[in-house]
Design an enzyme around this catalytic site. Structure first.
Site, short mmCIF file in Angstrom:
data_model
loop_
_atom_site.label_atom_id
_atom_site.label_comp_id
_atom_site.label_asym_id
_atom_site.label_seq_id
_atom_site.Cartn_x
_atom_site.Cartn_y
_atom_site.Cartn_z
N HIS A 131 0.80 -1.23 0.00
CA HIS A 131 0.00 0.00 0.00
C HIS A 131 0.83 1.28 0.00
O HIS A 131 0.29 2.36 -0.27
CB HIS A 131 -0.92 0.04 1.22
CG HIS A 131 -1.98 -1.03 1.24
ND1 HIS A 131 -2.85 -1.22 0.19
CD2 HIS A 131 -2.28 -1.97 2.17
CE1 HIS A 131 -3.66 -2.24 0.49
NE2 HIS A 131 -3.33 -2.71 1.67
N THR A 185 3.30 2.51 -17.23
CA THR A 185 4.24 1.72 -18.04
C THR A 185 3.63 0.37 -18.40
O THR A 185 2.89 -0.20 -17.60
CB THR A 185 5.58 1.47 -17.32
OG1 THR A 185 6.39 0.61 -18.13
CG2 THR A 185 5.39 0.81 -15.96
N VAL A 199 5.26 -3.37 -16.63
CA VAL A 199 4.82 -4.10 -15.44
C VAL A 199 3.32 -4.29 -15.53
O VAL A 199 2.59 -3.33 -15.76
CB VAL A 199 5.16 -3.33 -14.14
CG1 VAL A 199 4.70 -4.11 -12.91
CG2 VAL A 199 6.64 -3.03 -14.05
ZN LIG Z 1 -4.19 -6.94 3.19
#
Ligand SMILES: [Zn+2]
Length: 460
Positions: free
Chosen positions: A143, A192, A195
């Site tokens: 995160h 991009t 990825v």
């Molecule tokens: Zn989690």
């Protein structure tokens, strides 16, 4: 490097672990418990898995390494902030979202350094083709944003590891089986096509409230067919797998109904493509199950069967009443009907069709590896001394995290282990090697001696 045996394809596995990691403590009542990494490590040692892989103590990632992604002022802030100077930083704490979900705790920056150091070192090892699989259970903190902490994550070790892989790989596939959306990683690579991020997660009034492969409560399996399609269309040359364990049945925060075998199916499946694979941790808040899951997944990486009967270990009592490795699914309803899952798959396949087939890139001169700093000084360091730098109050705070009652809503259980200096960890012999992360040799006899000693040191 992989060699084939009758039972399948054996892979070389390098595993990153620092004995200090379990001492970091987010604070009373906080569900994120780095102690679960130590529990995992102890359990897999006692299953004997250390004999089959190389174990490294990661270097501490430097601020300079972190700013390959994060902003300078955010990393400077993380380096500076401490519980005793927080009042001077209130404005920055707000700005960088540090305080509640992401509290300031003792050793916060070091914790980030170890988590990131292991993931980045795993990538370097894979890039050098010195291993087939690299494992860092202290990583997977998906995160964290460029200039912001989020959802218990401060530094995004995954982004740093992927950036490292991109020095040698045209396309990297990121798969995230945490119950939460891997929003930090997605954001970092949004623009991009080198990825691709695939995140299976719960959606709808659920942190962080973003993401596309949204599923509902009670999910009990991940669909290999989705992954097969992604592999076919995207053709990555390296895979990063975030193995967040909060998607397991019975998680303190999660609400999926995946068994450990179901969770590990994903590891097994991704491993079957025989591409460089980086396996990382992530969420997971019923810590006894996190330890079970990541131990089992380490065994899967090693192509090793381990018995369901848990071996004696430092945290044995956490695993009662059954003392088994595997968990049973609950009887909760899977709110994801087959029809709904099919619809999701359909939409995903349509999205995939719109992608250019295996997008190409112009490769440029390969940047230098993020070679861990000179580790000579660290090599001389007594690991126990390093542990003692964070003083006694740390350890007192730490004891609270052994109380299972807080974790799992059941009182009466006591912690098995006491975190006495020198008693806990297996004696290690550090091997000085080529300016790299130190390889840790665990001597068999010393280990059993230590484990024996620890049995007597089991209450506080
Ligand atoms: Zn989690």
């Amino acid at each position: 490097m992989a060699y084939t045996t009758a039972g399948g394809t054996k892979k070389k596995v390098c595993y990153y672990y620092d004995g200090d990691i379990g001492n970091y403590y987010y604070g009373q009542g906080h569900p994120m418990k780095p102690h679960r990494i130590r529990m995992t490590h102890n359990l897999l040692l006692n299953y004997g898995l250390y004999r089959k892989m190389e174990i490294y103590r990661p270097h501490k990632a430097t601020a300079e390494e972190m700013t390959k992604y994060h902003s300078d002022d955010y990393i400077k802030f993380l380096r500076s902030i401490r519980p005793d100077n927080m009042s001077e930083f209130s404005k920055q704490m707000q700005r960088f979202n540090v305080g509640e979900d992401c509290p300031v705790f003792d050793g916060l920056f070091e914790f980030c350094q170890l988590s990131s150091g292991g993931s980045a070192a795993g990538s370097v090892k894979l890039n050098r083709q010195q291993t087939d699989i690299a494992v860092n259970w202290a990583g997977g903190l998906h995160h964290a944003k460029k200039s912001e902490a989020s959802g218990f994550c401060y530094v995004n070790d995954i982004v740093l590891a992927i950036l490292e892989l991109l020095k040698y790989h045209q396309r990297v596939l990121y798969i995230d089986i945490d119950i939460h959306h891997g929003d930090g990683v997605e954001e970092a690579f949004y623009t991009t096509d080198r990825v691709m991020t695939v995140s299976f997660h719960k959606y709808g009034e659920y942190f962080p409230g973003t993401g596309d492969l949204r599923v509902s409560d009670g999910l009990d399996r991940f669909e290999p067919i989705v992954m097969a399609k992604v592999m076919e269309m995207y053709q990555p040359s390296a895979i990063v797998l975030q193995c967040g364990a909060d998607s397991l049945s019975g998680d303190r925060l999660g609400c999926f109904n995946v068994t450990i075998r179901g969770h590990a199916k994903c590891v097994e499946y991704m491993k079957s493509f025989n591409l460089p694979l980086l396996m990382l941790g992530g969420g997971g808040y019923t810590i006894r199950n996190v330890a079970r899951c990541w131990t089992y997944e380490t065994a899967v990486a090693l192509d090793t069967e381990i018995p369901d009967e848990l071996p004696y270990n430092d945290y044995f009592e956490y695993f009662g009443p059954d003392f088994k490795l595997h968990i049973s699914p609950s009887n909760m309803t899977n709110q994801n009907t087959q029809e709904y899952m099919d619809k999701i798959k359909q939409r995903l396949f349509e999205n995939l069709r719109m992608l250019p087939h295996a997008p190409g890139v112009q490769m440029q001169a390969i940047p230098e590896d993020a070679v861990p700093e000179d580790t000579v000084d660290e090599d001389k360091e007594d690991p126990d001394k390093r542990l003692s730098i964070r003083a006694t109050d740390k350890r007192i705070a730490c004891d609270e995290e052994f109380s299972d009652s807080e974790d799992e809503g059941e009182g009466g259980r006591r912690n098995v282990a006491n975190n006495k200096k020198g008693a806990k960890r297996p004696r290690v012999e550090e091997d000085k090697k080529e300016g790299e992360d130190k390889k840790t040799e665990i001597k068999e006899e010393e280990k059993s001696k230590d484990i024996g000693a620890e049995k007597t040191d089991s209450k506080r």
